[in-house]
Design a protein around this motif. Structure first.
Motif, PDB file in Angstrom:
ATOM      1  N   ALA A 205       0.849  -1.161  -0.071  1.00  0.00           N
ATOM      2  CA  ALA A 205      -0.091  -0.080   0.057  1.00  0.00           C
ATOM      3  C   ALA A 205       0.854   1.225  -0.152  1.00  0.00           C
ATOM      4  O   ALA A 205       0.662   2.240  -0.785  1.00  0.00           O
ATOM      5  CB  ALA A 205      -0.842  -0.073   1.129  1.00  0.00           C
ATOM      6  N   LYS A 206       1.841   1.367   0.926  1.00  0.00           N
ATOM      7  CA  LYS A 206       2.847   2.336   0.942  1.00  0.00           C
ATOM      8  C   LYS A 206       3.476   2.572  -0.393  1.00  0.00           C
ATOM      9  O   LYS A 206       3.592   3.803  -0.805  1.00  0.00           O
ATOM     10  CB  LYS A 206       3.987   2.055   2.084  1.00  0.00           C
ATOM     11  N   LEU A 208       2.660   1.893  -3.383  1.00  0.00           N
ATOM     12  CA  LEU A 208       1.439   2.267  -4.602  1.00  0.00           C
ATOM     13  C   LEU A 208       1.370   3.740  -4.159  1.00  0.00           C
ATOM     14  O   LEU A 208       1.590   4.461  -5.263  1.00  0.00           O
ATOM     15  CB  LEU A 208       0.157   1.699  -4.047  1.00  0.00           C
ATOM     16  N   ASP A 209       1.139   4.241  -3.192  1.00  0.00           N
ATOM     17  CA  ASP A 209       0.873   5.712  -2.820  1.00  0.00           C
ATOM     18  C   ASP A 209       2.099   6.362  -3.117  1.00  0.00           C
ATOM     19  O   ASP A 209       2.163   7.318  -4.209  1.00  0.00           O
ATOM     20  CB  ASP A 209       0.781   5.995  -1.351  1.00  0.00           C
ATOM     21  N   TYR A 230       7.544  -2.760  -2.050  1.00  0.00           N
ATOM     22  CA  TYR A 230       6.957  -3.786  -3.005  1.00  0.00           C
ATOM     23  C   TYR A 230       8.077  -4.893  -3.040  1.00  0.00           C
ATOM     24  O   TYR A 230       7.644  -6.048  -3.352  1.00  0.00           O
ATOM     25  CB  TYR A 230       6.355  -3.317  -4.017  1.00  0.00           C
ATOM     26  N   SER A 308      -5.477   5.877  -6.495  1.00  0.00           N
ATOM     27  CA  SER A 308      -4.241   4.820  -5.936  1.00  0.00           C
ATOM     28  C   SER A 308      -4.848   4.983  -4.357  1.00  0.00           C
ATOM     29  O   SER A 308      -4.121   4.091  -3.522  1.00  0.00           O
ATOM     30  CB  SER A 308      -3.148   5.530  -6.156  1.00  0.00           C
ATOM     31  N   SER A 309      -5.121   6.261  -3.920  1.00  0.00           N
ATOM     32  CA  SER A 309      -5.374   6.333  -2.569  1.00  0.00           C
ATOM     33  C   SER A 309      -6.202   5.222  -2.091  1.00  0.00           C
ATOM     34  O   SER A 309      -6.436   4.667  -0.837  1.00  0.00           O
ATOM     35  CB  SER A 309      -5.516   7.695  -2.040  1.00  0.00           C
ATOM     36  N   SER A 312      -4.942   1.799  -2.142  1.00  0.00           N
ATOM     37  CA  SER A 312      -3.993   1.521  -1.047  1.00  0.00           C
ATOM     38  C   SER A 312      -4.847   1.267   0.253  1.00  0.00           C
ATOM     39  O   SER A 312      -4.399   0.430   1.176  1.00  0.00           O
ATOM     40  CB  SER A 312      -2.911   2.438  -1.078  1.00  0.00           C
ATOM     41  N   ARG A 316      -4.730  -1.856   2.847  1.00  0.00           N
ATOM     42  CA  ARG A 316      -4.285  -1.459   4.351  1.00  0.00           C
ATOM     43  C   ARG A 316      -5.709  -2.117   5.124  1.00  0.00           C
ATOM     44  O   ARG A 316      -5.482  -2.741   6.305  1.00  0.00           O
ATOM     45  CB  ARG A 316      -4.363  -0.214   4.741  1.00  0.00           C
TER      46      ARG A 316
END
Lengths: 341, 341
Positions: A205-206, A208-209, A230, A308-309, A312, A316
Motif C-alpha cells: 500500500a505504501k 503504491l501511494d 514492494y 491510488s489512495s 491502497s 490496508r
C-alpha cells in the motif's frame, strides 16, 4: 593486511547489526547452545552415561541436526526423524532376519540388493513435490538408518540392543529439542506467517501511494525510500511456502487452532504478489524515456491520486482484517475486490 | 479401501510420469544406489574392513548425506564437510589438550563452555546471508564434529586414533560421491543454468505473442495453452540462485571455464523476471471487466501486433545469443534493449 582487518571488522559489524535488529535470532543461538550443553550432560555425568552407554553420541548428533529456528521446523525434523528411524529400523531388522536364515553366503547379496532398491526408490520419491515438501528430511534419515542397520548387522552381534539404544537416544535428543524450542522464547512459524502477510500488504500500500505520488511530482525524500518496499513481496513465494509447510506441523498455540487454514495465507500471498507485479510495472513508467506531456499529467493528477489512495486504503483495510481476525470466511470476496482494484 | 488403492495408484502413475519425463532423475537414483553399494563393500569385504575398522559406518553416512542431484551440489557438500570436519577436529583437539592439562575437575567446564560459545556463534553466523548461501552445511558439520570430539574426548582414550579414522572414512565417502556424480551421467548445475535462462526467455517470448494475439482475437487453441508459460518465470529467482551457488563450486567442464561469470546469468534472469511482470500485467487486462471499445481495438490492432512481435523477436534473439555464445561482454546493452522494449 589493513584491508583484511577492515573486511573482518565490517563483517562483524554487519553481524552485530543483524543481532540488534532481530534479538530473537540471538536467542535462537543461545537456545542451541543450551540444548547442546544439556545433552552433553549425558556424557559427563556417570549415572546418565551408564543408562544410555556409548551411543549417547547419537543424542548429541540429533540435537545439532534437528534444531531449527521455528518451532514448526524443529517439529517437522523431529517427527520425520523419529518416524523414519523406526520404519527403517524395523524394515532392516526384518530383512536381516530373512537374510540370516538363508545362509551366510547369501546374506550380503540379499542385504545389498534390498539396500540398492530401497535407496533408489526413496531417492526417487524425493523428486515428487508433495514428498519433497513434507518428508524430504525423513527420506534421508530412512536411507541412512536402513543402510546403517543393514550394513552393521553383518558385523555387530547384538543388533537389537544397538537398535534400541539408537532409538532411545534419538528420542532423548528430539524431546530435548522440542522442549527447548517450545518453552524458551518460542518462534512459531504460524505466527510469523500471520504477521508477514499483513506486513507485506502494508508495504504494498505504501509503495503504491509513493509510486503514484512520485509520478505526479508530489514526492519527498521519505517516500522515495519506501517506494521500494514492494520489491520484497515480488519474491516472497518461497519463504511463504516454507513457513506454511512448517506451520502445519505446529500444535495449537495462542490464537491459532490445530487445523488453522494455513493454505489460505498462501492464496492471499499470491494475490499480494500479483498486486506487486502491477506496482512493478507502474514503477517502470517512472524511469521510462517516453513521458506523457505535462498537460495530460496535470489533467489526470487528481483522479489518479484518488484511485491510488482508495486502492491502497483497501489493501490496508484488508491487512488489518487479517491481523485482527481469525475468521477467514469472508475473505474471498474482499480479496477479489482488492485484486480488481 | 478402493479409494485408497486408487490414490496409491494415481500417486505411482504420477511418479512414473515424472521418471519418463526426466530420465536423468531416474539415473540419479540409480547412482545413489550404486554409491551406497560400493561404500558398503567396505563393510562386507574383510581386507577393506580391517583397514578402516568400525568407523566404516561414517563412510556410509557421508554418502547418504552428501550425494546431491547436481555435481555442484555434491561438491559443495563434500568440500564443506571435509573442511568443517578438519577445522572443528583440530580446534577440538587443541581445546581438549588445554583442558586436560588444567586438571580433571575443570575439564568438563572448559569443554562445555567452549562448546556453548562455539555452537552459539556458528549458529548465529548461519543467519548472515553470505554464510548461509555458501557454508550453511559446513556450519552444521562444524558444530557436529566439535561437539562429538569434545564430548567423546572425555571418555574415549585414543582420541587421535578416533579422529584419524573418522577423517579418513569421510574422505573415502566424499571421494566416492564426487567420482560417482562426475563420471556417471553427470548433471552440471552450470549447464542446467545455462539452458534454463534461454528456455525461460523463449517461454516469455511465446507468452507475449499469445497474450497480445488473444487480446485482439487472433488466438487459437494452442496459443491459449502456451500463454501461461511466463508463470514459471515469475518465481524462478530461488531456483536460479541455488543453481548459481552450486555452479560456482564446479570445475571447468564442457564449454565453461573455471571462472565463468555465473553472476551475470542472475542479472539476465532478473531482467527476464521483470519482463514476466509486464506480461502478467498485460494478461490481467484480458480478464478485466472494463474493456476498451472495439473500434479503438481495431485501430490499434496492427501496430500492437507489430510491437509485440518485434519485442518477442528481440527476446528470442537474445536467448539464442545466450545459448550459442560464451562471450558475455556485449550482453549488457542488449539486455537494456530488451528491457526497454
Amino acid at each position: 593486511i589493513m584491508r583484511f582487518v577492515m573486511r573482518v571488522w565490517m563483517f562483524l559489524k554487519k553481524a552485530w547489526d543483524l543481532g540488534v535488529d532481530e534479538p530473537r535470532k540471538f536467542f535462537h543461538c543461545l537456545k542451541v547452545g543450551v540444548a547442546l550443553m544439556v545433552v552433553s550432560l549425558f556424557y559427563y555425568m556417570r549415572p546418565l552415561y551408564d543408562g544410555v552407554g556409548g551411543s549417547a553420541i547419537w543424542a548429541v548428533m540429533t540435537v545439532v541436526v534437528v534444531f531449527e529456528y521455528t518451532v514448526g521446523g524443529t517439529l517437522y525434523k523431529c517427527l520425520n526423524r523419529i518416524c523414519a528411524t523406526l520404519l527403517a529400523g524395523f524394515l532392516a531388522l526384518g530383512v536381516h532376519w530373512v537374510a540370516s536364515h538363508s545362509g551366510h553366503q547369501f546374506e550380503p547379496f540379499i542385504m545389498g540388493t534390498s539396500l540398492f532398491i530401497l535407496a533408489s526408490a526413496t531417492t526417487f520419491s524425493r523428486f515428487i513435490p508433495v514428498v519433497k515438501a513434507r518428508f524430504d528430511y525423513g527420506c534421508t534419515i530412512f536411507i541412512l538408518t536402513y543402510s546403517l542397520v543393514s550394513v552393521s548387522g553383518y558385523r555387530v552381534e547384538h543388533l537389537l540392543h544397538v537398535a534400541h539404544e539408537r532409538i532411545s537416544t534419538i528420542i532423548i535428543g528430539t524431546c530435548l529439542c522440542i522442549i527447548t524450542s517450545m518453552l524458551i522464547f518460542p518462534v512459531w512459524a504460524g505466527t510469523e506467517l500471520h504477521l508477514l502477510i499483513p506486513r507485506n500488504m502494508d508495504k504494498l500500500a505504501k509503495s503504491l501511494d509513493c509510486c503514484v505520488a512520485e509520478y505526479f511530482g508530489h514526492d519527498d525524500e521519505e517516500s522515495k525510500k519506501s517506494s521500494q518496499g514492494y520489491k520484497c513481496v515480488l519474491n516472497s513465494k518461497a519463504s511463504e511456502e516454507a513457513m506454511e509447510n512448517f506451520a502445519r506441523w505446529e500444535p495449537a498455540h495462542g490464537q491459532f487452532n490445530f487445523r488453522h487454514p494455513w493454505k489460505k495465507y498462501l492464496k492471499i500471498g499470491a494475490s499480494a504478489r500479483s498486486c506487486a507485479y502491477c506496482i512493478e510495472t507502474l514503477t517502470s513508467c517512472l524511469d521510462s524515456k517516453n513521458q506523457v506531456p505535462e498537460s495530460l499529467k496535470n489533467h489526470l493528477d487528481s483522479s489518479c491520486m484518488n484511485l491510488s489512495s482508495s486502492a491502497s486504503r483497501v489493501i490496508r483495510e484488508l491487512s488489518t482484517m487479517i491481523c485482527w481476525s481469525n475468521h477467514m470466511t469472508s475473505f474471498k470476496d474482499r480479496r477479489k475486490h482488492c485484486k480488481s482494484s
